[in-house]
Design a protein around this motif. Sequence first.
Motif, PDB file in Angstrom:
ATOM      1  N   GLY A  90       0.799  -1.212   0.000  1.00 39.08           N
ATOM      2  CA  GLY A  90       0.000   0.000   0.000  1.00 39.08           C
ATOM      3  C   GLY A  90       0.835   1.268   0.000  1.00 39.08           C
ATOM      4  N   LEU A  91       1.980   1.224  -0.651  1.00 41.28           N
ATOM      5  CA  LEU A  91       2.894   2.365  -0.666  1.00 41.28           C
ATOM      6  C   LEU A  91       2.909   3.042  -2.033  1.00 41.28           C
ATOM      7  CD1 LEU A  91       5.863   0.635   1.184  1.00 41.28           C
ATOM      8  CD2 LEU A  91       4.350   2.394   2.138  1.00 41.28           C
ATOM      9  N   ARG A  92       3.067   4.365  -2.029  1.00 42.51           N
ATOM     10  CA  ARG A  92       3.220   5.118  -3.273  1.00 42.51           C
ATOM     11  C   ARG A  92       4.695   5.185  -3.644  1.00 42.51           C
ATOM     12  NH1 ARG A  92      -0.188   8.586  -0.368  1.00 42.51           N
ATOM     13  NH2 ARG A  92       1.545  10.063  -0.122  1.00 42.51           N
ATOM     14  N   SER A  93       4.944   5.403  -4.918  1.00 46.30           N
ATOM     15  CA  SER A  93       6.325   5.485  -5.399  1.00 46.30           C
ATOM     16  C   SER A  93       7.111   6.546  -4.638  1.00 46.30           C
ATOM     17  CB  SER A  93       6.357   5.795  -6.896  1.00 46.30           C
ATOM     18  OG  SER A  93       5.781   4.757  -7.643  1.00 46.30           O
ATOM     19  N   ALA A  94       6.480   7.694  -4.394  1.00 48.43           N
ATOM     20  CA  ALA A  94       7.166   8.791  -3.709  1.00 48.43           C
ATOM     21  C   ALA A  94       7.562   8.403  -2.293  1.00 48.43           C
ATOM     22  CB  ALA A  94       6.271  10.029  -3.691  1.00 48.43           C
ATOM     23  N   GLU A  95       6.723   7.603  -1.626  1.00 48.67           N
ATOM     24  CA  GLU A  95       7.022   7.178  -0.255  1.00 48.67           C
ATOM     25  C   GLU A  95       8.227   6.249  -0.224  1.00 48.67           C
ATOM     26  OE1 GLU A  95       2.732   7.080   1.997  1.00 48.67           O
ATOM     27  OE2 GLU A  95       3.058   5.586   0.423  1.00 48.67           O
ATOM     28  N   ILE A 121      18.163  -3.389  -4.571  1.00 47.60           N
ATOM     29  CA  ILE A 121      17.064  -4.332  -4.363  1.00 47.60           C
ATOM     30  C   ILE A 121      16.921  -4.660  -2.873  1.00 47.60           C
ATOM     31  CG2 ILE A 121      16.368  -6.748  -4.696  1.00 47.60           C
ATOM     32  CD1 ILE A 121      17.341  -6.472  -7.598  1.00 47.60           C
ATOM     33  N   HIS A 122      18.044  -4.890  -2.206  1.00 44.17           N
ATOM     34  CA  HIS A 122      17.977  -5.198  -0.774  1.00 44.17           C
ATOM     35  C   HIS A 122      17.542  -3.976   0.036  1.00 44.17           C
ATOM     36  CE1 HIS A 122      19.262  -9.357  -0.539  1.00 44.17           C
ATOM     37  NE2 HIS A 122      20.167  -9.115  -1.469  1.00 44.17           N
ATOM     38  N   ARG A 123      17.918  -2.784  -0.406  1.00 44.87           N
ATOM     39  CA  ARG A 123      17.454  -1.575   0.262  1.00 44.87           C
ATOM     40  C   ARG A 123      15.943  -1.418   0.087  1.00 44.87           C
ATOM     41  NH1 ARG A 123      16.924   1.401   4.372  1.00 44.87           N
ATOM     42  NH2 ARG A 123      16.560   3.631   3.976  1.00 44.87           N
ATOM     43  N   PHE A 124      15.458  -1.711  -1.114  1.00 43.77           N
ATOM     44  CA  PHE A 124      14.021  -1.698  -1.384  1.00 43.77           C
ATOM     45  C   PHE A 124      13.308  -2.681  -0.459  1.00 43.77           C
ATOM     46  CE2 PHE A 124      10.450  -3.779  -3.495  1.00 43.77           C
ATOM     47  CZ  PHE A 124       9.637  -2.711  -3.845  1.00 43.77           C
ATOM     48  N   ALA A 125      13.910  -3.870  -0.280  1.00 40.56           N
ATOM     49  CA  ALA A 125      13.310  -4.886   0.578  1.00 40.56           C
ATOM     50  C   ALA A 125      13.239  -4.407   2.032  1.00 40.56           C
ATOM     51  CB  ALA A 125      14.108  -6.189   0.490  1.00 40.56           C
ATOM     52  N   GLU A 126      14.270  -3.720   2.493  1.00 42.99           N
ATOM     53  CA  GLU A 126      14.249  -3.185   3.860  1.00 42.99           C
ATOM     54  C   GLU A 126      13.113  -2.186   4.034  1.00 42.99           C
ATOM     55  OE1 GLU A 126      17.965  -1.462   4.955  1.00 42.99           O
ATOM     56  OE2 GLU A 126      19.147  -3.209   4.366  1.00 42.99           O
ATOM     57  N   VAL A 127      12.975  -1.298   3.069  1.00 48.27           N
ATOM     58  CA  VAL A 127      11.976  -0.234   3.157  1.00 48.27           C
ATOM     59  C   VAL A 127      10.552  -0.788   3.099  1.00 48.27           C
ATOM     60  CG1 VAL A 127      11.033   1.730   1.867  1.00 48.27           C
ATOM     61  CG2 VAL A 127      13.487   1.574   2.287  1.00 48.27           C
ATOM     62  N   THR A 128      10.344  -1.818   2.306  1.00 45.17           N
ATOM     63  CA  THR A 128       9.003  -2.378   2.125  1.00 45.17           C
ATOM     64  C   THR A 128       8.747  -3.601   3.011  1.00 45.17           C
ATOM     65  OG1 THR A 128       9.790  -3.734   0.272  1.00 45.17           O
ATOM     66  CG2 THR A 128       8.863  -1.572  -0.259  1.00 45.17           C
ATOM     67  N   ASP A 129       9.718  -3.930   3.868  1.00 42.18           N
ATOM     68  CA  ASP A 129       9.618  -5.121   4.723  1.00 42.18           C
ATOM     69  C   ASP A 129       9.368  -6.369   3.879  1.00 42.18           C
ATOM     70  OD1 ASP A 129       9.612  -6.691   7.017  1.00 42.18           O
ATOM     71  OD2 ASP A 129       7.461  -6.395   7.377  1.00 42.18           O
ATOM     72  N   ALA A 130      10.139  -6.498   2.810  1.00 37.79           N
ATOM     73  CA  ALA A 130      10.047  -7.660   1.940  1.00 37.79           C
ATOM     74  C   ALA A 130      11.263  -8.553   2.175  1.00 37.79           C
ATOM     75  CB  ALA A 130       9.987  -7.214   0.479  1.00 37.79           C
ATOM     76  N   ASP A 131      11.318  -9.658   1.460  1.00 39.84           N
ATOM     77  CA  ASP A 131      12.445 -10.590   1.538  1.00 39.84           C
ATOM     78  C   ASP A 131      13.336 -10.339   0.324  1.00 39.84           C
ATOM     79  OD1 ASP A 131      14.191 -12.747   1.528  1.00 39.84           O
ATOM     80  OD2 ASP A 131      12.685 -14.189   2.184  1.00 39.84           O
ATOM     81  N   ALA A 151      12.021   6.961   1.396  1.00 40.32           N
ATOM     82  CA  ALA A 151      12.576   6.044   2.399  1.00 40.32           C
ATOM     83  C   ALA A 151      13.913   5.467   1.938  1.00 40.32           C
ATOM     84  CB  ALA A 151      11.584   4.928   2.691  1.00 40.32           C
ATOM     85  N   MET A 152      14.070   5.290   0.632  1.00 35.80           N
ATOM     86  CA  MET A 152      15.321   4.753   0.093  1.00 35.80           C
ATOM     87  C   MET A 152      16.370   5.845  -0.107  1.00 35.80           C
ATOM     88  SD  MET A 152      13.991   1.947  -2.738  1.00 35.80           S
ATOM     89  CE  MET A 152      15.672   1.480  -3.197  1.00 35.80           C
ATOM     90  N   GLY A 153      15.958   7.098   0.088  1.00 35.12           N
ATOM     91  CA  GLY A 153      16.891   8.203  -0.105  1.00 35.12           C
ATOM     92  C   GLY A 153      17.188   8.483  -1.563  1.00 35.12           C
ATOM     93  N   LEU A 154      16.196   8.264  -2.420  1.00 32.07           N
ATOM     94  CA  LEU A 154      16.373   8.450  -3.859  1.00 32.07           C
ATOM     95  C   LEU A 154      15.430   9.524  -4.381  1.00 32.07           C
ATOM     96  CD1 LEU A 154      16.395   4.708  -5.062  1.00 32.07           C
ATOM     97  CD2 LEU A 154      18.391   6.174  -4.716  1.00 32.07           C
TER      98      LEU A 154
END
Length: 215
Positions: free
Chosen positions: A83-88, A115-125, A92-95
């Motif tokens: 449920g996240l927007r691209s801007a959010e 990819i791993h930074r994206f996973a941290e931000v979205t609580d993914a694996d 969070a990724m600092g981009l």
Amino acid sequence: MRHPPRIVATGKIPIELQPRSRIGNPIFSGASAPCFTKPVDGVLTIQPVQVAARFMDGSPLQDATGRTATLPLVLRAIRRRRGLRSAEVAKAMGLPLRTFQHFESGRGGIDIDRIHRFAEVTDADGYAIMLALDIGSPDFAIHCLDNKAATVMLVALQRFDRGAGANIAKLDPRSIIAIFDRAFDDLTAKAREHEVVLESWMTDTSFTRAYAPPD
């Protein structure tokens, strides 16, 4: 009379070499049809990775083009599931937003750290994302979102590496495939047990009656 090339393989895949008039173009029968290199000095070298893929279901892992095409499907599916927007996510990724959009679209290629930074931000694996690219299954990354199954598997693999060490090289592909098949069959059965319990709970009439609204 010309003799067929000698077969060299790292594993004990049970294959039968059938006669063929052209050297270097034999027919393999049985459960697998392994890939092999062109004969050098009468020797054919079987490619064990291709043997494993064909032995199991005939589906090789994705190439670079396939991985790149799968990346945006995985990233967008995860972001939307959370449920996240691209801007959010970008913030969070600092981009910058445009940089994130470039990354999410797959146009920037596969950046493992990002990819791993994206996973941290979205609580993914993050490891599930990487594996999803190789096996061509965006759904795999989604299914691992909460239980982090791919990370768990890699931790188990790390323990196996530390425990078995050099003995890993002594294992033949057929044994490895059989053991993994059993393990994944057990996990599939476990997952279905949960599904059956949930379905039973949802169709339990006593539960429905107990919580039915009053007349």
